[in-house]
Design an enzyme around this catalytic site. Structure first.
Site, mmCIF file in Angstrom:
data_model
loop_
_atom_site.group_PDB
_atom_site.id
_atom_site.type_symbol
_atom_site.label_atom_id
_atom_site.label_comp_id
_atom_site.label_asym_id
_atom_site.label_seq_id
_atom_site.Cartn_x
_atom_site.Cartn_y
_atom_site.Cartn_z
ATOM 1 N N GLN A 152 -46.696 -10.508 -22.543
ATOM 2 C CA GLN A 152 -46.593 -9.124 -22.065
ATOM 3 C C GLN A 152 -45.148 -8.633 -22.174
ATOM 4 O O GLN A 152 -44.211 -9.328 -21.781
ATOM 5 C CB GLN A 152 -47.090 -9.036 -20.617
ATOM 6 N N LYS A 208 -56.295 -7.161 -18.595
ATOM 7 C CA LYS A 208 -56.625 -7.971 -19.773
ATOM 8 C C LYS A 208 -57.408 -9.214 -19.350
ATOM 9 O O LYS A 208 -58.390 -9.597 -19.987
ATOM 10 C CB LYS A 208 -55.343 -8.357 -20.527
ATOM 11 N N ASP A 243 -51.820 -9.472 -30.400
ATOM 12 C CA ASP A 243 -51.206 -8.149 -30.243
ATOM 13 C C ASP A 243 -50.983 -7.485 -31.607
ATOM 14 O O ASP A 243 -50.773 -6.279 -31.691
ATOM 15 C CB ASP A 243 -49.822 -8.269 -29.572
HETATM 16 N N1 GUN Z 1 -46.591 -3.831 -22.876
HETATM 17 C C1 GUN Z 1 -47.133 -2.585 -22.930
HETATM 18 N N2 GUN Z 1 -48.145 -2.553 -23.827
HETATM 19 C C2 GUN Z 1 -48.253 -3.812 -24.327
HETATM 20 C C3 GUN Z 1 -49.127 -4.409 -25.293
HETATM 21 O O1 GUN Z 1 -50.029 -3.782 -25.864
HETATM 22 N N3 GUN Z 1 -48.901 -5.723 -25.549
HETATM 23 C C4 GUN Z 1 -47.920 -6.427 -24.947
HETATM 24 N N4 GUN Z 1 -47.787 -7.701 -25.284
HETATM 25 N N5 GUN Z 1 -47.093 -5.903 -24.058
HETATM 26 C C5 GUN Z 1 -47.266 -4.597 -23.767
#
Ligand code: GUN
Length: 281
Positions: free
Chosen positions: A98, A54, A121
């Site tokens: 996350q 990311k 998100d």
């Molecule tokens: N953990 C696994 N996929 C994601 C996601 O798309 N966003 C977040 N915040 N955590 C994750």
């Protein structure tokens, strides 16, 4: 028949180029670049990989990245205080925490603490509610990425029979809402579904997010269907594979996503889309 592969990587690359141009336009007009805070708690190796991807995407697109990392012993109150600070920081447009979080922290409380207009998100109940009521703002990245990928590869949705296998809060359920919004006749299947093979066989569009290698048998797929495999599973030999029995499904489907190189690259791209949207609304 051998299915055509849906090249999520290439569609994601195109979208990222478009976003890069948009960000360049923003900074050329004298405004600051969109900014994304990423909060990573603990040492989970998979989470570290996802968050690094990311942050690298931010760099490629020109989004300012604020990387924040915390030990696995951080308390819920400390994490909430951090989110409150970012909520009130006018230099921050998007906040991503996350998941998963350590056991002492209630993920729901954390998600609900993020200001909905910074919730890139799309997990906050406000944003999920907007999607359910057909007025989406910030949309969960994976389901949004699946729709965008399919649209850009020529898929239509109105009146078509679509099935989602997997009903998780962050993927399967919002995927069902996206398909409804797009006009598909939508079925969401889960662990209590009877006769899953029959449900899958009726669908023209099959989207799978269960996290079990080879869970969907290739001979369940209707001839000519479109198959999207959201699963990313690591096999004992280290290779990645999806939730669909790919080699058999490929002989029946018209179009299918590979794993890796299908949905994965779209998820991070839609996070960038949401960050630019949060910065410009
Ligand atoms: N953990 C696994 N996929 C994601 C996601 O798309 N966003 C977040 N915040 N955590 C994750």
């Amino acid at each position: 028949m051998s299915a055509k592969l849906i090249d999520g990587k290439s569609i994601a690359d195109t979208l990222q180029q478009e976003l890069r141009s948009r960000v360049a336009g923003i900074t050329a007009s004298g405004r600051r670049a969109p900014a994304l805070a990423t909060l990573l708690v603990g040492a989970d190796p998979a989470s570290h990989v996802y968050v690094r991807n990311k942050r690298l995407a931010c760099e490629r697109i020109g989004v300012r990245s604020l990387p924040l990392e915390f030990g696995s012993g951080i308390s819920q109150a400390e994490l909430l205080a951090e989110i409150e600070r970012l909520n009130n920081d006018p230099e921050v447009d998007g906040i991503l925490v996350q998941l998963p979080l350590p056991a002492q922290i209630d993920s729901t409380a954390i998600i609900e603490a993020i200001r909905p207009d910074k919730d890139v998100d799309g997990f906050h109940p406000y944003n999920l509610g907007r999607l359910a009521q057909r007025q989406p703002v910030l949309r969960p990245c994976t389901p949004f990425g699946v729709i965008e990928m399919l649209r850009r590869s020529g898929e239509t949705f109105y009146g078509r029979r679509a099935i989602v296998v997997g009903a998780s809060n962050h993927v399967g359920r919002p995927m069902g809402l996206e398909l409804l919004l797009a006009g598909a006749t939508t079925t969401v299947c889960h662990r209590f579904t009877r006769d899953l093979a029959d449900e899958v066989a009726r669908a023209e569009i099959v989207i799978v997010a269960v996290g079990k290698p080879g869970f969907i048998k290739g001979d369940w797929i209707a001839p000519g269907a479109t198959v999207v495999d959201i699963g990313i599973n690591r096999l004992p030999d280290g290779k990645l594979c999806g939730d669909v029995e790919f080699d058999v499904a490929r002989q029946r489907a018209a179009r299918i996503t590979p794993v890796p190189g299908g949905v994965g690259p779209m998820t991070v791209t839609m996070l960038m889309h949401n960050t630019v949207l949060a910065a410009t609304r």
